[in-house]
Design an enzyme around this catalytic site. Sequence first.
Site, PDB file in Angstrom:
ATOM      1  N   GLN A  40       9.094 -33.862 -30.095  1.00 28.30           N
ATOM      2  CA  GLN A  40       8.578 -33.081 -29.113  1.00 28.30           C
ATOM      3  C   GLN A  40       9.225 -33.078 -27.652  1.00 28.30           C
ATOM      4  O   GLN A  40       8.834 -32.267 -26.883  1.00 28.30           O
ATOM      5  CB  GLN A  40       7.140 -33.338 -28.992  1.00 28.30           C
ATOM      6  CG  GLN A  40       6.187 -32.982 -30.077  1.00 28.30           C
ATOM      7  CD  GLN A  40       5.844 -31.302 -30.143  1.00 28.30           C
ATOM      8  OE1 GLN A  40       6.012 -30.761 -29.128  1.00 28.30           O
ATOM      9  NE2 GLN A  40       5.737 -30.831 -31.275  1.00 28.30           N
TER      10      GLN A  40
ATOM     11  N   THR B 131      25.841 -31.127 -49.068  1.00 23.07           N
ATOM     12  CA  THR B 131      26.719 -30.436 -48.196  1.00 23.07           C
ATOM     13  C   THR B 131      26.111 -29.930 -47.031  1.00 23.07           C
ATOM     14  O   THR B 131      25.076 -29.557 -46.828  1.00 23.07           O
ATOM     15  CB  THR B 131      27.196 -29.066 -49.141  1.00 23.07           C
ATOM     16  OG1 THR B 131      27.824 -29.359 -50.557  1.00 23.07           O
ATOM     17  CG2 THR B 131      28.097 -27.966 -48.410  1.00 23.07           C
TER      18      THR B 131
ATOM     19  N   ASN C  12       2.404 -34.732 -30.421  1.00 19.91           N
ATOM     20  CA  ASN C  12       2.387 -33.174 -30.717  1.00 19.91           C
ATOM     21  C   ASN C  12       1.254 -32.511 -30.358  1.00 19.91           C
ATOM     22  O   ASN C  12       1.143 -31.322 -30.132  1.00 19.91           O
ATOM     23  CB  ASN C  12       2.935 -33.207 -32.047  1.00 19.91           C
ATOM     24  CG  ASN C  12       2.408 -33.869 -33.026  1.00 19.91           C
ATOM     25  OD1 ASN C  12       2.391 -35.027 -32.948  1.00 19.91           O
ATOM     26  ND2 ASN C  12       1.375 -33.216 -34.052  1.00 19.91           N
TER      27      ASN C  12
ATOM     28  N   GLY D 257      12.700 -33.028 -38.735  1.00 20.78           N
ATOM     29  CA  GLY D 257      12.044 -34.275 -38.071  1.00 20.78           C
ATOM     30  C   GLY D 257      11.570 -35.117 -39.164  1.00 20.78           C
ATOM     31  O   GLY D 257      11.448 -36.378 -38.959  1.00 20.78           O
TER      32      GLY D 257
ATOM     33  N   ALA E 121      15.645 -29.110 -34.899  1.00 18.16           N
ATOM     34  CA  ALA E 121      15.865 -28.058 -33.963  1.00 18.16           C
ATOM     35  C   ALA E 121      14.876 -26.930 -33.930  1.00 18.16           C
ATOM     36  O   ALA E 121      15.029 -26.412 -32.861  1.00 18.16           O
ATOM     37  CB  ALA E 121      17.080 -27.461 -34.819  1.00 18.16           C
ATOM     38  N   HIS E 122      13.985 -26.777 -34.893  1.00 17.00           N
ATOM     39  CA  HIS E 122      13.092 -25.703 -34.702  1.00 17.00           C
ATOM     40  C   HIS E 122      11.923 -25.908 -33.741  1.00 17.00           C
ATOM     41  O   HIS E 122      11.225 -25.044 -33.301  1.00 17.00           O
ATOM     42  CB  HIS E 122      12.460 -25.231 -35.970  1.00 17.00           C
ATOM     43  CG  HIS E 122      11.411 -26.162 -36.452  1.00 17.00           C
ATOM     44  ND1 HIS E 122       9.864 -26.008 -36.339  1.00 17.00           N
ATOM     45  CD2 HIS E 122      11.344 -27.282 -37.366  1.00 17.00           C
ATOM     46  CE1 HIS E 122       9.223 -26.959 -36.680  1.00 17.00           C
ATOM     47  NE2 HIS E 122       9.982 -27.715 -37.325  1.00 17.00           N
TER      48      HIS E 122
ATOM     49  N   CYS F 223      -0.701 -29.605 -38.909  1.00 14.34           N
ATOM     50  CA  CYS F 223      -0.967 -30.042 -40.073  1.00 14.34           C
ATOM     51  C   CYS F 223      -2.398 -30.232 -40.425  1.00 14.34           C
ATOM     52  O   CYS F 223      -3.019 -29.858 -41.654  1.00 14.34           O
ATOM     53  CB  CYS F 223      -0.157 -31.409 -40.382  1.00 14.34           C
ATOM     54  SG  CYS F 223       1.233 -31.525 -39.756  1.00 14.34           S
TER      55      CYS F 223
END
Length: 398
Positions: free
Chosen positions: A190, A248, A151, A71, A211-212, A336
């Site tokens: 979120q 890649t 968030n 993100g 994705a996490h 954070c």
Amino acid sequence: MRKIYLDYAATTPTDSRVVKAMKPYFSKIYGNASSLHKIGQKSKLAMNKARAEIAQFINARSEEIIFTSGGTEANNLAIKGIFFALNLPHKHIITSKIEHHAVLEPCRFLEKQNATITHLPVDKYGLVNIIKLQQAIKDETILISIMHANNETGVIQPIKEISQIVQAEKERRQKEKINIPIYFHTDAVQTFSHLPLDVHQLNIDLLSASAHKLYGPKGIGLLYLKQGVKIESLIHGGEHEKGKRASTENIPGIVGFAKAVELAKKEMNKEQKRLMKMRDYFINKIIDSIKDSHLNGHAKMRLANNINISIKGIEGEAMMINLDSFGIACSTGSACSSTSLEPSHVLLAMSLGPELAHSSLRFTLGRWTKKKDLDYTIKKLIFVVNRLRNISSLKIKI
Ligand SMILES: *Cc1c(COP(=O)(O)O)cnc(C)c1O
């Protein structure tokens, strides 16, 4: 000791079904998707399939999805990418005071490149002020970046209204022959896979996801970039991701991302209802049983899994550490800010005052949260609050 994870907004465990889908792509199907031989083409095929599935989920086209490392990178690519793509003497960006650091910091960086940034205020419920947004738009405004849901508080922003304002501004510029583009970006980290999202219906130009935060792996995210919107690349190298993001491709991550989206799509509606019921149960229990406790953020316009409360007179950090000693993982403000003692910028923007902002706790529920986990947490929270209040009243007596 029991282990109760109530910090799903910080990150989610990767679903075992996602891990299973990713597994072949480490050592069996390991080719470089840019290689022209069969081994490489197998990876490319898997990537194309995953990209199409994720694109379809938000009603986008495959070509509009740029995979990133997460993100943070997607937000950087959106904001700096738009800024550096436009060769104009004055560039103005509108964002809000409650954005994630992954939006605030790129904006701060651009200020050093002569960008002007407006940070919109929010009301006491944590909602961005639409009138102020309308007033802030100037001819030089090139980008409006407002998050979909916050968030820390889980407050869902009125992005439909915001995109309508941007749309009206686009039409005004066209009519008045003002040859400066204006785009709408939203940090949807979120909400992606938690709420339905249709980039067409919402008229979104750029959108970030990771994705996490949706039971996928860490280190993979995406930027949706509407066809025709030009951005400058931040990572120069090969022609990967249509020249927008060299390196890649992370095939296991991309496959895992798509699997996580597929699972969420199937389970989303039912899961949202289940979480919302538990959320409201938990909020009511806390408010009823702990004196001077207060819900932060709008009670209804919030994510189904978010509980953010302040408990007067007690440091959030102290509560968090005490709960951790009972095996309960939650957070104070955002992940954070949890290592610094600065109160949350989001809660301060909601005019909470430093004292209440310092005494906040965030619980975020998820796929494996059960009601009995919440009952245990409430019991321990009451115990911790009483203990800490007793200590502080002792201090006063001495
Ligand atoms: C977690 C989060 C990010 C950062 O995503 P990463 O994939 O960890 O870089 C950005 N914005 C919001 C709203 C978030 O919750």
